[in-house]
Design a protein around this motif. Structure first.
Motif, short mmCIF file in Angstrom:
data_model
loop_
_atom_site.label_atom_id
_atom_site.label_comp_id
_atom_site.label_asym_id
_atom_site.label_seq_id
_atom_site.Cartn_x
_atom_site.Cartn_y
_atom_site.Cartn_z
N GLN A 1 0.84 -1.18 0.00
CA GLN A 1 0.00 0.00 0.00
C GLN A 1 0.89 1.24 0.00
O GLN A 1 1.92 1.28 0.66
CB GLN A 1 -0.89 0.01 1.25
CG GLN A 1 -1.99 1.05 1.19
CD GLN A 1 -2.87 1.04 2.43
OE1 GLN A 1 -2.35 1.05 3.54
NE2 GLN A 1 -4.18 1.04 2.22
N VAL A 2 0.49 2.24 -0.78
CA VAL A 2 1.24 3.49 -0.85
C VAL A 2 1.24 4.18 0.51
O VAL A 2 0.19 4.34 1.13
CB VAL A 2 0.63 4.41 -1.93
CG1 VAL A 2 1.28 5.78 -1.87
CG2 VAL A 2 0.80 3.79 -3.30
N GLY A 26 4.46 5.86 -3.73
CA GLY A 26 4.20 5.34 -5.06
C GLY A 26 3.24 6.24 -5.80
O GLY A 26 2.96 7.35 -5.37
N SER A 27 2.72 5.73 -6.89
CA SER A 27 1.84 6.54 -7.71
C SER A 27 0.52 6.83 -7.02
O SER A 27 -0.06 5.97 -6.38
CB SER A 27 1.56 5.81 -9.03
OG SER A 27 0.59 6.52 -9.78
N ILE A 28 0.07 8.08 -7.16
CA ILE A 28 -1.25 8.45 -6.63
C ILE A 28 -2.27 8.53 -7.75
O ILE A 28 -3.41 8.92 -7.55
CB ILE A 28 -1.21 9.79 -5.86
CG1 ILE A 28 -0.85 10.95 -6.80
CG2 ILE A 28 -0.26 9.70 -4.68
CD1 ILE A 28 -1.02 12.32 -6.15
N PHE A 29 -1.85 8.13 -8.94
CA PHE A 29 -2.74 8.23 -10.11
C PHE A 29 -4.05 7.49 -9.87
O PHE A 29 -5.11 7.94 -10.27
CB PHE A 29 -2.03 7.69 -11.35
CG PHE A 29 -2.85 7.81 -12.60
CD1 PHE A 29 -3.56 6.73 -13.12
CD2 PHE A 29 -2.93 9.02 -13.27
CE1 PHE A 29 -4.33 6.85 -14.26
CE2 PHE A 29 -3.69 9.16 -14.42
CZ PHE A 29 -4.39 8.06 -14.92
N SER A 30 -3.95 6.33 -9.22
CA SER A 30 -5.15 5.51 -9.03
C SER A 30 -5.91 5.84 -7.74
O SER A 30 -6.95 5.25 -7.47
CB SER A 30 -4.77 4.04 -9.01
OG SER A 30 -3.90 3.77 -7.93
N ILE A 31 -5.41 6.78 -6.97
CA ILE A 31 -6.10 7.17 -5.72
C ILE A 31 -7.06 8.29 -6.05
O ILE A 31 -6.64 9.39 -6.41
CB ILE A 31 -5.10 7.62 -4.65
CG1 ILE A 31 -4.11 6.50 -4.33
CG2 ILE A 31 -5.85 8.03 -3.38
CD1 ILE A 31 -3.03 6.90 -3.34
N ASN A 32 -8.35 8.01 -5.92
CA ASN A 32 -9.36 8.99 -6.35
C ASN A 32 -9.36 10.24 -5.46
O ASN A 32 -9.21 11.36 -5.96
CB ASN A 32 -10.74 8.35 -6.33
CG ASN A 32 -11.81 9.32 -6.83
OD1 ASN A 32 -11.54 10.25 -7.60
ND2 ASN A 32 -13.04 9.10 -6.41
N VAL A 33 -9.50 10.03 -4.17
CA VAL A 33 -9.64 11.19 -3.28
C VAL A 33 -8.48 11.24 -2.29
O VAL A 33 -8.15 10.22 -1.67
CB VAL A 33 -10.97 11.13 -2.51
CG1 VAL A 33 -11.16 12.41 -1.70
CG2 VAL A 33 -12.15 10.94 -3.46
N ASN A 96 -4.47 11.91 4.19
CA ASN A 96 -5.03 10.57 4.14
C ASN A 96 -5.98 10.48 2.96
O ASN A 96 -6.10 11.45 2.17
CB ASN A 96 -5.75 10.24 5.45
CG ASN A 96 -5.66 8.76 5.81
OD1 ASN A 96 -5.95 7.91 4.99
ND2 ASN A 96 -5.23 8.46 7.01
N THR A 97 -6.62 9.34 2.82
CA THR A 97 -7.42 9.09 1.63
C THR A 97 -8.82 8.64 2.03
O THR A 97 -9.02 7.46 2.34
CB THR A 97 -6.75 8.02 0.76
OG1 THR A 97 -6.40 6.89 1.57
CG2 THR A 97 -5.48 8.56 0.15
N VAL A 107 -11.33 7.07 6.72
CA VAL A 107 -10.22 7.10 5.78
C VAL A 107 -9.73 5.68 5.56
O VAL A 107 -10.07 4.77 6.32
CB VAL A 107 -9.07 7.99 6.30
CG1 VAL A 107 -9.52 9.45 6.40
CG2 VAL A 107 -8.57 7.48 7.65
N THR A 108 -8.93 5.51 4.51
CA THR A 108 -8.57 4.16 4.10
C THR A 108 -7.16 3.75 4.52
O THR A 108 -6.74 2.63 4.22
CB THR A 108 -8.70 4.02 2.58
OG1 THR A 108 -7.78 4.91 1.95
CG2 THR A 108 -10.11 4.35 2.13
N ARG A 109 -6.43 4.64 5.15
CA ARG A 109 -5.07 4.34 5.55
C ARG A 109 -4.86 4.65 7.02
O ARG A 109 -5.62 5.43 7.62
CB ARG A 109 -4.08 5.16 4.72
CG ARG A 109 -3.92 4.66 3.32
CD ARG A 109 -3.15 5.65 2.45
NE ARG A 109 -2.74 5.03 1.20
CZ ARG A 109 -3.57 4.74 0.20
NH1 ARG A 109 -4.83 5.03 0.28
NH2 ARG A 109 -3.10 4.19 -0.89
#
Length: 121
Positions: A1-2, A26-33, A96-97, A107-109
């Protein structure tokens, strides 16, 4: 996990500015919010601002017009530009996300260390 690491905090006088950074491992491209939160001394953690992958934003009323959230996917970083700082902005700031733009919790993290912002009058 990023993993997310916050930086950029410090001590400023009222009316000053700071820019916080949230750097991803890592990449945040795939993290929506992605969002910024804060926890003032003796208080609960609260939402400051969130941004989704399309650039839409949601701000807490107490920072509207003063703070700006942005994301730079190529740098895997989310920023929080804070202007016209007030003593009541003193807090530890976290990124956070959340799942959705208008649902800041849960949040997810796991929460990171955060970065301390201290505003003196």
């Amino acid at each position: 996990q990023v993993q997310l690491v916050e930086s950029g905090g410090g001590s400023v006088q009222a009316g000053g500015s700071l820019r916080l950074s949230c750097a991803a491992s890592g990449s945040i491209f795939s993290i929506n919010v992605m969002g910024w939160y804060r926890q003032p001394p003796g208080k609960q953690r609260e939402l400051v601002a969130v941004i989704n992958s399309g650039g839409s934003t949601n701000y807490a009323d107490f920072v509207k017009g003063r703070f700006t959230i942005s994301r730079h996917n190529a740098k895997n970083t989310v920023y929080l530009q804070m202007n016209s700082l007030k003593p009541e902005d003193t807090a530890v700031y976290y990124c956070n996300t959340p799942l959705r733009l208008y649902t800041p919790f849960p949040v997810t993290r796991s929460w990171g260390q955060g970065t301390q912002v201290t505003v003196s009058s």
